[in-house]
Motif scaffolding. Structure first.
Motif, PDB file in Angstrom:
ATOM      1  N   VAL A 347       0.849  -1.187   0.000  1.00 23.35           N
ATOM      2  CA  VAL A 347       0.000   0.000   0.000  1.00 23.35           C
ATOM      3  C   VAL A 347       0.887   1.241   0.000  1.00 23.35           C
ATOM      4  CG1 VAL A 347      -1.799   1.276   1.211  1.00 23.35           C
ATOM      5  CG2 VAL A 347      -1.772  -1.215   1.300  1.00 23.35           C
ATOM      6  N   ASN A 348       0.651   2.124  -0.939  1.00 24.54           N
ATOM      7  CA  ASN A 348       1.311   3.425  -0.918  1.00 24.54           C
ATOM      8  C   ASN A 348       0.632   4.280   0.143  1.00 24.54           C
ATOM      9  OD1 ASN A 348       2.262   5.986  -1.264  1.00 24.54           O
ATOM     10  ND2 ASN A 348       1.425   6.257  -3.333  1.00 24.54           N
ATOM     11  N   ARG A 349       1.352   4.600   1.189  1.00 27.56           N
ATOM     12  CA  ARG A 349       0.759   5.337   2.313  1.00 27.56           C
ATOM     13  C   ARG A 349       1.073   6.827   2.268  1.00 27.56           C
ATOM     14  NH1 ARG A 349      -1.481   1.951   5.788  1.00 27.56           N
ATOM     15  NH2 ARG A 349      -1.026  -0.251   5.491  1.00 27.56           N
ATOM     16  N   ILE A 350       1.723   7.263   1.191  1.00 33.61           N
ATOM     17  CA  ILE A 350       2.016   8.693   1.040  1.00 33.61           C
ATOM     18  C   ILE A 350       0.885   9.343   0.250  1.00 33.61           C
ATOM     19  CG2 ILE A 350       3.562  10.327  -0.118  1.00 33.61           C
ATOM     20  CD1 ILE A 350       5.862   8.402   0.593  1.00 33.61           C
ATOM     21  N   SER A 351       0.427  10.482   0.719  1.00 39.01           N
ATOM     22  CA  SER A 351      -0.597  11.223  -0.020  1.00 39.01           C
ATOM     23  C   SER A 351      -0.065  11.519  -1.422  1.00 39.01           C
ATOM     24  CB  SER A 351      -0.907  12.518   0.737  1.00 39.01           C
ATOM     25  OG  SER A 351      -1.820  13.305   0.006  1.00 39.01           O
ATOM     26  N   SER A 352      -0.744  10.988  -2.439  1.00 40.30           N
ATOM     27  CA  SER A 352      -0.178  10.986  -3.797  1.00 40.30           C
ATOM     28  C   SER A 352      -1.217  11.396  -4.825  1.00 40.30           C
ATOM     29  CB  SER A 352       0.328   9.575  -4.152  1.00 40.30           C
ATOM     30  OG  SER A 352       1.363   9.174  -3.274  1.00 40.30           O
ATOM     31  N   ILE A 353      -0.809  12.262  -5.723  1.00 40.73           N
ATOM     32  CA  ILE A 353      -1.687  12.688  -6.815  1.00 40.73           C
ATOM     33  C   ILE A 353      -1.077  12.211  -8.123  1.00 40.73           C
ATOM     34  CG2 ILE A 353      -2.890  14.639  -7.869  1.00 40.73           C
ATOM     35  CD1 ILE A 353      -2.236  16.245  -5.331  1.00 40.73           C
ATOM     36  N   TYR A 354      -1.881  11.524  -8.921  1.00 37.04           N
ATOM     37  CA  TYR A 354      -1.435  10.974 -10.200  1.00 37.04           C
ATOM     38  C   TYR A 354      -2.170  11.695 -11.322  1.00 37.04           C
ATOM     39  CZ  TYR A 354       0.099   7.214  -7.122  1.00 37.04           C
ATOM     40  OH  TYR A 354       0.694   6.499  -6.110  1.00 37.04           O
ATOM     41  N   TYR A 355      -1.427  12.335 -12.192  1.00 37.51           N
ATOM     42  CA  TYR A 355      -2.028  12.948 -13.375  1.00 37.51           C
ATOM     43  C   TYR A 355      -1.871  11.986 -14.547  1.00 37.51           C
ATOM     44  CZ  TYR A 355      -2.463  17.358 -10.881  1.00 37.51           C
ATOM     45  OH  TYR A 355      -2.837  18.325  -9.994  1.00 37.51           O
ATOM     46  N   HIS A 356      -2.948  11.804 -15.281  1.00 43.08           N
ATOM     47  CA  HIS A 356      -2.857  10.853 -16.391  1.00 43.08           C
ATOM     48  C   HIS A 356      -3.842  11.249 -17.488  1.00 43.08           C
ATOM     49  CE1 HIS A 356      -0.897   6.885 -17.137  1.00 43.08           C
ATOM     50  NE2 HIS A 356      -1.744   6.903 -18.151  1.00 43.08           N
ATOM     51  N   GLU A 377      -8.768   0.241  -2.247  1.00 40.69           N
ATOM     52  CA  GLU A 377      -9.501  -0.756  -1.469  1.00 40.69           C
ATOM     53  C   GLU A 377      -8.826  -1.050  -0.141  1.00 40.69           C
ATOM     54  OE1 GLU A 377     -11.071  -3.132  -5.425  1.00 40.69           O
ATOM     55  OE2 GLU A 377     -10.160  -4.274  -3.800  1.00 40.69           O
ATOM     56  N   GLN A 378      -7.584  -0.609   0.008  1.00 43.96           N
ATOM     57  CA  GLN A 378      -6.822  -0.946   1.202  1.00 43.96           C
ATOM     58  C   GLN A 378      -6.726   0.261   2.132  1.00 43.96           C
ATOM     59  OE1 GLN A 378      -3.324  -3.643   0.070  1.00 43.96           O
ATOM     60  NE2 GLN A 378      -3.871  -2.725  -1.882  1.00 43.96           N
ATOM     61  N   GLU A 379      -6.890   0.001   3.414  1.00 41.12           N
ATOM     62  CA  GLU A 379      -6.839   1.092   4.379  1.00 41.12           C
ATOM     63  C   GLU A 379      -5.476   1.753   4.360  1.00 41.12           C
ATOM     64  OE1 GLU A 379      -9.323  -0.709   7.891  1.00 41.12           O
ATOM     65  OE2 GLU A 379      -8.596   1.272   8.483  1.00 41.12           O
ATOM     66  N   GLY A 380      -5.483   3.068   4.477  1.00 43.61           N
ATOM     67  CA  GLY A 380      -4.240   3.820   4.543  1.00 43.61           C
ATOM     68  C   GLY A 380      -3.806   4.383   3.201  1.00 43.61           C
ATOM     69  N   ALA A 381      -4.467   3.960   2.123  1.00 40.08           N
ATOM     70  CA  ALA A 381      -4.094   4.470   0.797  1.00 40.08           C
ATOM     71  C   ALA A 381      -4.691   5.860   0.591  1.00 40.08           C
ATOM     72  CB  ALA A 381      -4.595   3.519  -0.291  1.00 40.08           C
ATOM     73  N   ARG A 382      -3.884   6.754   0.037  1.00 38.06           N
ATOM     74  CA  ARG A 382      -4.306   8.142  -0.212  1.00 38.06           C
ATOM     75  C   ARG A 382      -3.888   8.512  -1.620  1.00 38.06           C
ATOM     76  NH1 ARG A 382      -5.112  11.716   3.784  1.00 38.06           N
ATOM     77  NH2 ARG A 382      -5.084  10.978   5.929  1.00 38.06           N
TER      78      ARG A 382
END
Lengths: 464, 464
Positions: A347-356, A377-382
């Motif tokens: 799980v990527n737990r860092i607040s992350s913005i993906y532009y696509h 779907e996984q807790e902690g993902a942002r």
């Protein structure tokens, strides 16, 4: 020659524009009115494959992650008016196997660091090449010699210029490691994280700094993996957010999308790098590679062909033509490693913005949606997927750049965190809305840089 | 008797609390200081199955959607201190086949409508029963006679009380239609949308009002389907947002989760309603139903057993025991209709917030995640899944209620729209943060109502 001319023009234009507007921007932001004198250096560096500074020391195994193994002055001029100093450091990291490795990072000090808690931007560069001669550190130190400067610069230049304008420190690791392991996610992610570690060992203000990461395309791949690995590899990291775009989450899907098309050279470079880093893959390659295939791979591994040069020669050519027999990427040894190169095992737990771009022709939109859903779907993902319908993978990066830089300002200066993990309901506007104007936000230098590279891309500088 | 005593106590307690605090709250919000005199009525209504007011007119086919076919005064007392008037209307809708139908809605006028553009809350009630004798309109008109009052009230009461406190109009359709088609998504969604249409034909201020929809559990099912169908069935609807919770997105998955467990009566009621509304299903049932099964279904269809009464008798009993042969829900005719009852065949284009307990024991979390992902992949979807780890399906609804009401305030009064379609990164706090205190937000009446029903639920009023 055309590329170098373009670059020189770009630098001159950007510097001239920045100079003519610098007073207003600086006084507007309450900064010092005049840039500091800069050290110039770097033009005498040899190509990294020949430069002892890049060499992994024999005793590399005895140093901790992020240890500094060498330093020298870099070329601050490559970063424009708001750069006070540039440095190169050689630092310790580990590759995908956990074996120690050493790679170089470029660290840039702003002329007027933002008051308060220091802020730093770690950039994952688009490299797309299987030789360290194509590395970002060399492109910045020796812009007149690098064969990869436009690719590195098209994303890095707006980002670093904007960061320095805002008074942030800039850290640009050669995140592909000493073997330029293009599209080796673990190697890249670890080198990025250790680059941040090393920068904090190098520059005192960075010890207490907040870091954001950003990168587009191959650089997005680097920071995407760094974000995934951070919780386990660098649990006390100072990274407070990530902004990326055009990120391949699924290397296998990306490879089969672009293979044999206009961008097939990316597949060749990735294959060359994979063989170089993975002995079991190289053994399979060695059994099947053709003479012509080996010659091309050698050009890429030696640095004779960075991505742009290989694209001129290999566009439209399926990577499998370098091998005899069936589809070598279906060979179990090769396929296993391709499968490993899929983001999402943690799980990527860092607040992350993906532009696509929804119609990205190199990295298909559905793989990004799949990754976002699988993470959310996984807790902690942002994770937040922001999008537009935009033309072309590289042009999309420039289309997204103002929004990406605006997001970085929000992350580093305004405490922005992703609250709802998912996909934006609406396309992002071309220019961020509701804040200051673009040039006030990122400076004239970065705004000009975006415009310049957009024109270059439209004029066919890249096939990408 | 126990239930009625509890209810009387609740109303007395809520009214007393509201009265003792009303002056402060009202003056704080700049409203009129004294409530208006209210009409009392309704106690003399017959059960809906016997009440001509509920009868579908023979000429129902000639009216447009939302046409008003009958009106009478309702029981404003059921809605507390801030209700000026209550009305019942019979209005035209269509069932899942497109055939015309007529059903009743309760419309409540606030004593002090919020200044500016009128605001209205349309509530999808939790009914969970296969007879119109269990309908919300009857529960409000005749609280002393309804067998379904606690179920309807546990969600509706905090919501309607808060809405009226804020000066919003309240519309509560009997959204299961004239056959109380519990868990027939199309019938419910259309009846909800036509209830909104009809309310605008009935009350002049609603012609220009902004509407939000809300509902929990079965009521969430109603508004979830209404939101999905709105773009095609009511394209110029005035609905600006939806807030729901505990919503079954996948009836089949929900049925097999609860079947044979403590909440198995929901499956019995759903099966009885499905047979009643779908002749092809009833034909299959008729071939296989046992004598005892038919007797139980008759009790539910006649209104002798609303959900609570059937729960007392059928907890732990698999619905299949009412039938001979194998699993009747695997019969192709029945299974086909169960499959039709899955949300997601269209894109919900209304900004929608879904509250759901990760450990909901009636409506499993994964079906909600699947629905959100499936929607968010499509352009135009604006769905936000907010969550907590909370105990029990009904208690979770009360746990979520302050946040749900806060969301409604944001939707109706502050222009909130879901921006990123996905799943909240963090659990919602028990009480909304960063705004006014809970009682200032929703009034003492609603706050007391939440506390009262929470205590009732914890004390075993429901097995749910």
């Amino acid at each position: 020659m055309l590329l170098i001319s373009c670059l020189v023009y770009a630098l001159v234009a950007a510097l001239a524009a920045a100079a003519s507007n610098g007073h207003r921007s600086q006084s507007h932001l309450g900064r010092r009115l005049l840039p500091q004198p800069k050290q110039k250096n770097g033009a005498s560096f040899a190509f990294p494959t020949k430069d002892p500074f890049y060499r992994v020391p024999a005793d590399v195994g005895k140093y901790p992650l992020g240890a500094i193994l060498g330093t020298r002055q870099g070329n601050a001029d490559a970063f424009g008016q708001f750069a006070a100093e540039a440095h190169q450091i050689l630092y310790l990291t580990t590759d995908y196997t956990g074996a120690p490795d050493a790679t170089v990072a470029t660290i840039v000090i702003p002329i007027a660091p933002r008051p308060g808690k220091p802020k730093a931007l770690a950039i994952g560069s688009a490299v797309g090449s299987a030789s360290i001669d194509c590395s970002p550190s060399f492109a910045y130190a020796n812009p007149d010699k690098s064969k990869n400067l436009p690719l590195v610069n098209i994303v890095d230049s707006p980002a670093s210029t904007a960061a320095l304008f805002r008074g942030w420190y800039v850290v640009i690791p050669d995140a592909l490691g000493s073997k330029s392991s293009f599209l080796n996610g673990l190697t890249e992610g670890r080198a990025m994280l250790d680059g941040i570690r090393a920068s904090r060992n190098f520059a005192a203000p960075l010890k207490n700094a907040d870091f954001a990461m950003m990168g587009y395309s191959g650089g997005g791949h680097t920071v995407g993996w760094a974000a995934q690995e951070a919780a386990s590899y660098y649990p006390d990291s100072p990274i407070i957010g990530m902004v990326t775009g055009g990120m391949p989450a699924d290397t296998n899907n990306t490879f089969y999308t672009l293979n044999g098309g206009e961008y097939s050279a990316l597949g060749f470079q990735g294959a060359a790098a994979m063989g170089h880093a993975r002995p079991d893959v190289q053994a399979v390659f060695d059994q099947h590679i053709t003479h012509a295939g080996r010659a091309n791979f050698t050009k890429m591994l030696s640095g004779e062909w960075c991505l742009i040069q290989s694209s001129r020669n290999l566009s439209g050519v399926p990577v499998q033509t370098a091998f005899t027999g069936g589809d070598i990427f279906q060979n179990p040894v090769v396929a296993k490693h391709m499968e490993e190169e899929k983001l999402g095992k943690r799980v990527n737990r860092i607040s992350s913005i993906y532009y696509h771009a929804r119609n990205d022709q190199i990295v298909p939109w559905p793989q990004m949606v799949h990754y976002i859903n699988q993470q959310c779907e996984q807790e902690g993902a942002r994770l937040q997927l922001s999008w537009a319908t935009a033309t072309g993978h590289i042009l999309s990066g420039l289309r997204f750049m103002p929004a990406m830089l605006n997001s970085l300002v929000q992350v580093l200066e305004q405490g922005y965190k992703v609250k709802t993990c998912g996909i934006d309901a609406q396309s992002i506007p071309p220019v961020p809305e509701g804040g200051p104007g673009l040039t006030d936000l990122i400076g004239h230098g970065a705004a000009n840089s975006i415009a310049y590279w957009r024109a270059q891309a439209k004029n066919g500088l890249f096939p990408l």
